[in-house]
Design a protein around this motif. Structure first.
Motif, PDB file in Angstrom:
ATOM      1  N   LYS A   1       0.851  -1.186   0.000  1.00  0.00           N
ATOM      2  CA  LYS A   1       0.000   0.000   0.000  1.00  0.00           C
ATOM      3  C   LYS A   1       0.886   1.235   0.000  1.00  0.00           C
ATOM      4  CE  LYS A   1      -4.015   1.862   2.373  1.00  0.00           C
ATOM      5  NZ  LYS A   1      -5.079   1.531   3.317  1.00  0.00           N
ATOM      6  N   VAL A   2       0.721   2.062  -1.015  1.00  0.00           N
ATOM      7  CA  VAL A   2       1.507   3.282  -1.093  1.00  0.00           C
ATOM      8  C   VAL A   2       0.553   4.455  -0.855  1.00  0.00           C
ATOM      9  CG1 VAL A   2       3.034   4.687  -2.527  1.00  0.00           C
ATOM     10  CG2 VAL A   2       3.076   2.187  -2.745  1.00  0.00           C
ATOM     11  N   MET A   3       0.780   5.191   0.247  1.00  0.00           N
ATOM     12  CA  MET A   3      -0.108   6.296   0.605  1.00  0.00           C
ATOM     13  C   MET A   3       0.153   7.479  -0.342  1.00  0.00           C
ATOM     14  SD  MET A   3      -1.605   4.813   3.093  1.00  0.00           S
ATOM     15  CE  MET A   3      -2.413   5.953   4.204  1.00  0.00           C
ATOM     16  N   PRO A   4      -0.839   8.364  -0.459  1.00  0.00           N
ATOM     17  CA  PRO A   4      -0.692   9.485  -1.405  1.00  0.00           C
ATOM     18  C   PRO A   4       0.581  10.294  -1.165  1.00  0.00           C
ATOM     19  CG  PRO A   4      -2.947   9.356  -0.620  1.00  0.00           C
ATOM     20  CD  PRO A   4      -2.178   8.326   0.154  1.00  0.00           C
ATOM     21  N   LYS A   5       0.980  10.476   0.109  1.00  0.00           N
ATOM     22  CA  LYS A   5       2.141  11.326   0.384  1.00  0.00           C
ATOM     23  C   LYS A   5       3.473  10.598   0.215  1.00  0.00           C
ATOM     24  CE  LYS A   5      -0.041  14.780   3.216  1.00  0.00           C
ATOM     25  NZ  LYS A   5      -0.425  15.170   4.571  1.00  0.00           N
ATOM     26  N   ALA A   6       3.407   9.281   0.028  1.00  0.00           N
ATOM     27  CA  ALA A   6       4.651   8.501  -0.094  1.00  0.00           C
ATOM     28  C   ALA A   6       5.153   8.583  -1.529  1.00  0.00           C
ATOM     29  CB  ALA A   6       4.400   7.057   0.309  1.00  0.00           C
ATOM     30  N   THR A   7       5.569   9.784  -1.918  1.00  0.00           N
ATOM     31  CA  THR A   7       5.978   9.958  -3.305  1.00  0.00           C
ATOM     32  C   THR A   7       7.303   9.272  -3.588  1.00  0.00           C
ATOM     33  OG1 THR A   7       6.882  12.064  -2.610  1.00  0.00           O
ATOM     34  CG2 THR A   7       4.740  12.123  -3.701  1.00  0.00           C
ATOM     35  N   ASN A   8       7.529   8.947  -4.849  1.00  0.00           N
ATOM     36  CA  ASN A   8       8.762   8.276  -5.289  1.00  0.00           C
ATOM     37  C   ASN A   8       9.071   6.993  -4.527  1.00  0.00           C
ATOM     38  OD1 ASN A   8       9.552  10.186  -7.303  1.00  0.00           O
ATOM     39  ND2 ASN A   8      10.003  11.580  -5.601  1.00  0.00           N
TER      40      ASN A   8
ATOM     41  N   VAL B   1      -1.943   1.790  -4.861  1.00  0.00           N
ATOM     42  CA  VAL B   1      -0.948   2.847  -5.031  1.00  0.00           C
ATOM     43  C   VAL B   1      -1.661   4.199  -5.080  1.00  0.00           C
ATOM     44  CG1 VAL B   1       0.971   3.697  -6.418  1.00  0.00           C
ATOM     45  CG2 VAL B   1       0.490   1.250  -6.331  1.00  0.00           C
ATOM     46  N   GLY B   2      -1.290   5.098  -4.144  1.00  0.00           N
ATOM     47  CA  GLY B   2      -2.015   6.363  -3.998  1.00  0.00           C
ATOM     48  C   GLY B   2      -1.364   7.566  -4.650  1.00  0.00           C
ATOM     49  N   ASN B   3      -0.258   7.367  -5.371  1.00  0.00           N
ATOM     50  CA  ASN B   3       0.318   8.520  -6.075  1.00  0.00           C
ATOM     51  C   ASN B   3       0.955   8.068  -7.374  1.00  0.00           C
ATOM     52  OD1 ASN B   3       3.265   7.986  -5.778  1.00  0.00           O
ATOM     53  ND2 ASN B   3       2.791   8.171  -3.605  1.00  0.00           N
ATOM     54  N   LYS B   4       1.304   9.050  -8.207  1.00  0.00           N
ATOM     55  CA  LYS B   4       1.747   8.701  -9.554  1.00  0.00           C
ATOM     56  C   LYS B   4       3.249   8.532  -9.680  1.00  0.00           C
ATOM     57  CE  LYS B   4      -2.147  10.240 -12.245  1.00  0.00           C
ATOM     58  NZ  LYS B   4      -2.808  11.412 -12.810  1.00  0.00           N
ATOM     59  N   SER B   5       4.002   8.989  -8.690  1.00  0.00           N
ATOM     60  CA  SER B   5       5.457   8.919  -8.829  1.00  0.00           C
ATOM     61  C   SER B   5       6.027   7.607  -8.288  1.00  0.00           C
ATOM     62  CB  SER B   5       6.102  10.119  -8.118  1.00  0.00           C
ATOM     63  OG  SER B   5       5.712  10.112  -6.764  1.00  0.00           O
ATOM     64  N   SER B   6       5.184   6.753  -7.752  1.00  0.00           N
ATOM     65  CA  SER B   6       5.683   5.499  -7.175  1.00  0.00           C
ATOM     66  C   SER B   6       5.557   4.346  -8.163  1.00  0.00           C
ATOM     67  CB  SER B   6       4.924   5.177  -5.893  1.00  0.00           C
ATOM     68  OG  SER B   6       5.166   6.170  -4.940  1.00  0.00           O
ATOM     69  N   VAL B   7       6.412   3.361  -7.981  1.00  0.00           N
ATOM     70  CA  VAL B   7       6.427   2.218  -8.892  1.00  0.00           C
ATOM     71  C   VAL B   7       6.281   0.929  -8.090  1.00  0.00           C
ATOM     72  CG1 VAL B   7       7.722   0.992 -10.665  1.00  0.00           C
ATOM     73  CG2 VAL B   7       8.000   3.465 -10.417  1.00  0.00           C
TER      74      VAL B   7
END
Lengths: 250, 481
Positions: free
Chosen positions: B377-384, B410-416
Motif C-alpha cells: 500500500k503506497v499512501m498518497p504522500k509517499a511519493t517516489n 498505489v495512492g500517487n503517480k510517482s511510485s512504482v
C-alpha cells in the motif's frame, strides 16, 4: 562389457523395443542409427534406468551383472554415462556444486576419498580444456541459459570428469553447428581408451565422420535390422531410410 | 516412478526430531479465560498497573472481536476455554547461573542444540530461551550490558525498564490490531525484550528459542525490539514443540521499532510440530509480526523459513513511516502432508522515497495448501516510493496446492510497484538427470529445493542458514510425482 538379450520395453502400454540383441566389448564404438520413432532414444534411456519404461522381456548384463535390477544412480556409479539429448536446467543449483556432488558420489562408490573443494577445482580445470569449456559456464547454474551447443559440450565435459566405462551419446549431434560438432567429437575421441566403450545414437551420418564407429546398427521398429561396419552409415546417407523401410516390408 | 515415490514418502514422513516431552515440574493454571485469569497472570508476574490495564483493555476488545476467516485456511473451531493460559517450569522463573537450572531443562535445550552453556557463548550468539510461558535463561547479558544493550525476558523488562516498555509496547501492533494480537496482548506471559541504544552496533546475533512443552497450554509470547538512532541488531528466532495428538495454539506478537537510520534484521526458523502424516495434532500458529520504520532512512528486514505448524497464519509487515526507510520480507514457506499455510507480508509506504522488497518462495508437497498473501500500500504522500514483489511457488506433486493473493494499492503517480509470480513443478527429468550423474533422489531433491530457496537462505545469518538448509531437506524430500 554390455550384453543385451532379446530386450522388450514399452511405455504407457505401447511396445517400443521389440527384441533388441546387442553386444558391446571394451574399447568398441557402436553407432545406432535409425529413422525417427524407431526406439533409439528409448534404448538409451532404458540402459540408463529411466523409470517411465517398463521392461517386459529380456535381460541386460553389464560387467557380468544384471543391469535392470539397479537404480539409475547405481548404474551411473558403476560406469554408465548418458549424454542427454535434451539436458535439463536446474535453476539455483551451481554447476560446480552439482559436479562436485556427482564426482564425489562416484568416488565414494569406488571406495575413494572424497575430493575437497580445492582438489575438485583442480580436476575441473584439467578436464575443461578437453571440450573447450569456459569458466563462464561452470560458474552458472546447471545448464541455465546455456545455448544448445553449450549444453552438449557440458555433457561431454561431465563425461570427462566421471570417466565412465560405457558412454551412451543420445543424439549428441542434434542442434550443433559444424564447429561445435567438431569440438564435441574431439572431446569424445580424447576420452577413447581400450577399456572405454561408446554407443553413439544418431540420426545422421555426419557425427560419424568425426567419431568413427567399429559397428553400425540400424534400429527400425524396435529391432536391429542391420549390422555392419562404418560403411553402412555412408550407404544409409546415400540411400536414405526408405531403403530400410522397403527392405522391411513397409 | 514408484520407487521414487517410495523414497520420497519415506523421507517426507520422517519423524519430527524435536517431538520429545520433557518431564519437568510445571506450574500451570486452570484452563479457561476470563478477567480473573488475566489478573492472576499479571499478579504472578508482579506487574505494574499499566501492564494489567493493557491486558484488560485487550481482553475486553478481544471479547467483541471475531476470529478472522479471510485466509485460505480450514481452521477447526478453537475452544479458548479449553486452554491453559499460563504454564511455567517450577523452581523459580529465572536463574542466576546454569547450576540452578533443572537438569532436565538443560537436557532439553541440549537436545534442541541451543547453546546455553557459557563456553558456547564464545560462539557469539546471545540466547533467551522461553519454555512454555516463561523465559528460563538469557545468556551473555553482561557482555551486552557493557554496550548499553538491554536483552532480557519481557517480564524482567517490565520490572527493570518499565518506562521503555510503556513507551514502545503496542506501537507497532496496537492492542486490538487483530483477533490473535488482542488475545496475545491480554494473556501473554513472557517473551524477549531488546533495546539497542543510540549509535550502537550489536556485536553479536541475539537469539530467542521458543519451546512449548506442557500439554493443553497455549503459548503467547511477546517480543519487543527497539533500535534507537543509528543502531543495528540482527535477531534470530527458533521454535519447536513436542509431538502431541491434540492441537496447540501459538499466538505470538513481535514488534520492532526502528528509529532514525537504525537497522533491524529479524530471522526466523519456524519448526513447530506440524502434526503427523494424517494431519493429526500440530501447532496452530497465529502470529502477528510488525515493524515500524519510524525514523528516517531506517531499515527492517524479515527473513523467515517456515517448515512447521499444522496451520500458519502470519504476515510479517513493515510500516515505512520515515522518509527513505526500507522494508524487506524474504520467505521460504514449506508445507507437506496436511499442513496449511497462509503467509506473506504487508508493506505500508507512508514516508517519501520509501522502498520495499518482498521475495516469497512457497514449496508445497503432500496434500498441503500453501498460500502467499501480500499487501503493498503506497499512501498518497509517499511519493517516489518503490516496491518489488516476487512470489514463486514450487509444487512437488499433483495433490498439493499453491495460491497467490497479492493486493496492491498505489495512492500517487510517482511510485512504482512491480509484482512477479511464477509456479513450477519439480521435474522428474531434473531428478533423473541427477540420478544419471550418480546422485540419489533424496540428495537431488534437497539440492533442487535449496537451489530454489537460495535467494532467501542467503539472507540468513550463517549458522542459521545451515540449519535451515537441513530443515528443508528433512521436511521436504518427498512427494514428487
Amino acid at each position: 562389457m554390455l550384453k543385451i538379450k532379446d530386450l522388450y520395453a514399452s511405455v504407457e502400454g505401447m511396445e517400443i523395443l521389440k527384441g533388441i540383441n546387442l553386444e558391446v566389448k571394451p574399447g568398441e564404438v557402436h553407432a545406432i542409427m535409425g529413422p525417427n520413432g524407431s526406439g533409439k532414444s528409448t534404448l538409451a534411456n532404458v540402459l540408463a534406468g529411466k523409470e517411465d519404461y517398463e521392461i517386459t522381456k529380456g535381460e541386460v548384463i553389464f560387467e557380468g551383472e544384471d543391469l535392470l535390477d539397479k537404480s539409475p544412480e547405481e548404474r551411473a556409479k558403476e560406469g554408465i554415462f548418458l549424454s542427454f539429448q535434451y539436458p535439463v536446467e536446474i535453476p539455483g543449483v551451481p554447476m560446480v556444486n552439482f559436479l562436485k556432488t556427482s564426482v564425489n558420489e562416484h568416488r565414494k562408490h569406488k571406495g575413494l576419498k572424497e575430493l575437497t573443494a580445492g582438489e575438485f577445482l583442480k580436476l575441473m580445470r584439467e578436464k575443461m580444456d578437453l571440450v573447450d569449456m569456459h569458466t563462464k559456464l561452470t560458474n552458472r547454474m546447471v545448464n541455465e541459459g546455456f545455448s544448445g551447443g553449450e549444453k552438449k559440450k557440458n555433457e561431454i565435459f561431465q563425461m570427462a570428469l566421471l570417466e565412465p566405462k560405457l558412454a551412451i551419446l543420445d543424439e549428441t549431434d542434434s542442434g550443433l553447428d559444424i564447429d561445435a560438432l567438431k569440438t564435441v567429437a574431439n572431446g569424445v575421441n580424447a576420452l577413447k581408451s581400450p577399456e572405454r566403450s561408446t554407443i553413439v545414437v544418431t540420426h545422421y551420418q555426419r557425427l560419424l565422420d568425426y567419431i568413427v564407429p567399429d559397428f553400425v546398427h540400424i534400429l527400425y521398429q524396435g529391432k536391429i535390422v542391420k549390422t555392419a561396419g562404418k560403411e553402412l552409415a555412408l550407404h544409409l546417407e546415400e540411400k536414405g531410410y526408405d531403403w530400410i523401410k522397403s527392405e522391411n516390408g513397409n | 516412478m514408484e520407487e521414487q515415490d517410495k523414497i520420497l514418502n519415506d523421507v517426507t514422513q520422517g519423524e519430527y526430531k524435536y517431538g520429545f516431552i520433557t518431564n519437568i515440574e510445571t506450574d500451570i493454571i486452570d484452563k479457561g479465560l476470563n478477567e480473573d485469569v488475566i489478573r492472576l497472570i499479571s499478579a504472578k508476574k508482579e506487574e505494574p498497573e499499566f501492564m494489567l490495564n493493557f491486558r484488560l483493555e485487550a481482553y475486553r476488545k478481544w471479547l467483541k472481536m471475531k476470529m478472522p476467516n479471510w485466509a485460505y485456511l480450514k481452521v477447526p473451531p478453537i475452544d479458548f476455554q479449553a486452554i491453559s493460559y499460563y504454564a511455567a517450569p517450577k523452581k523459580g522463573p529465572k536463574y542466576e547461573s546454569l547450576d540452578e537450572v533443572d537438569p532436565e531443562l538443560i537436557d532439553t535445550f541440549n537436545k534442541l542444540g541451543i547453546p546455553l552453556e557459557e563456553q558456547k557463548h564464545l560462539a557469539g550468539v546471545a540466547v533467551d530461551a522461553v519454555i512454555d510461558s516463561v523465559s528460563v535463561k538469557t545468556t551473555f547479558k553482561e557482555t551486552l550490558a557493557e554496550k548499553g544493550i538491554i536483552f532480557c525476558s519481557f517480564s524482567e523488562a517490565v520490572k527493570e525498564h518499565p518506562d521503555l516498555v510503556k513507551k514502545y509496547l503496542g506501537q507497532a501492533v496496537p492492542v486490538a490490531d487483530n483477533y490473535f494480537a488482542a488475545l496475545n496482548s491480554a494473556v501473554f506471559s513472557d517473551g524477549s525484550f531488546c533495546y539497542i541504544p543510540k549509535g550502537v552496533r550489536c556485536p553479536m546475533e541475539l537469539s530467542t528459542y521458543f519451546r512449548i512443552n506442557a500439554a493443553n497450554t497455549g503459548q503467547f509470547e511477546r517480543t519487543l525490539i527497539v533500535a534507537d538512532d543509528d543502531s543495528y541488531v540482527s535477531y534470530l528466532e527458533g521454535c519447536t514443540a513436542p509431538m502431541r495428538d491434540e492441537n496447540q495454539l501459538h499466538a505470538a506478537v513481535v514488534e520492532i521499532i526502528a528509529l532514525d537510520r537504525a537497522e533491524v534484521k529479524y530471522s526466523t526458523v519456524q519448526n513447530w510440530y506440524p502434526g503427523d502424516k494424517n494431519g493429526k495434532g500440530g501447532i496452530y500458529n497465529f502470529v502477528t509480526k510488525r515493524g515500524i520504520c519510524r525514523g528516517v532512512s531506517s531499515k527492517i528486514s524479515w527473513t523467515q523459513v517456515e517448515t512447521g505448524s499444522a496451520i500458519t497464519w502470519k504476515y510479517p509487515s513493515c510500516i515505512l513511516m520515515g522518509d527513505n526507510s526500507i522494508g524487506e520480507f524474504n520467505s521460504v514457506a514449506v508445507t507437506n502432508n496436511h499442513q496449511q499455510a497462509d503467509t506473506g507480508s504487508k508493506m505500508i509506504h507512508i514516508g517519501r522515497n520509501t522502498k520495499s522488497t518482498i521475495v516469497s518462495k512457497g514449496i508445497s508437497a503432500g496434500k498441503s495448501e500453501n498460500s502467499y498473501r501480500g499487501l503493498v500500500k503506497v499512501m498518497p504522500k509517499a511519493t517516489n516510493s518503490r516496491n518489488f514483489s516476487q512470489c514463486d511457488s514450487l509444487l512437488l506433486n499433483d495433490t498439493c496446492g499453491a495460491h497467490t493473493f497479492p493486493y496492491i494499492e498505489v495512492g500517487n503517480k510517482s511510485s512504482v510497484v512491480e509484482h512477479e509470480a511464477t509456479t513450477s513443478k519439480i521435474g522428474e527429468d531434473q531428478i533423473f538427470y541427477c540420478n544419471q550423474r550418480g546422485i540419489d533422489t533424496e540428495t537431488a531433491i534437497g539440492m533442487i529445493v535449496n537451489g530454489y530457496a537460495k535467494e532467501v537462505l542467503n539472507k540468513l545469518p550463517m549458522e542459521f542458514a545451515v540449519e535451515a538448509q537441513k530443515l528443508l531437506q528433512i521436511s521436504l524430500e518427498g512427494s514428487v510425482g
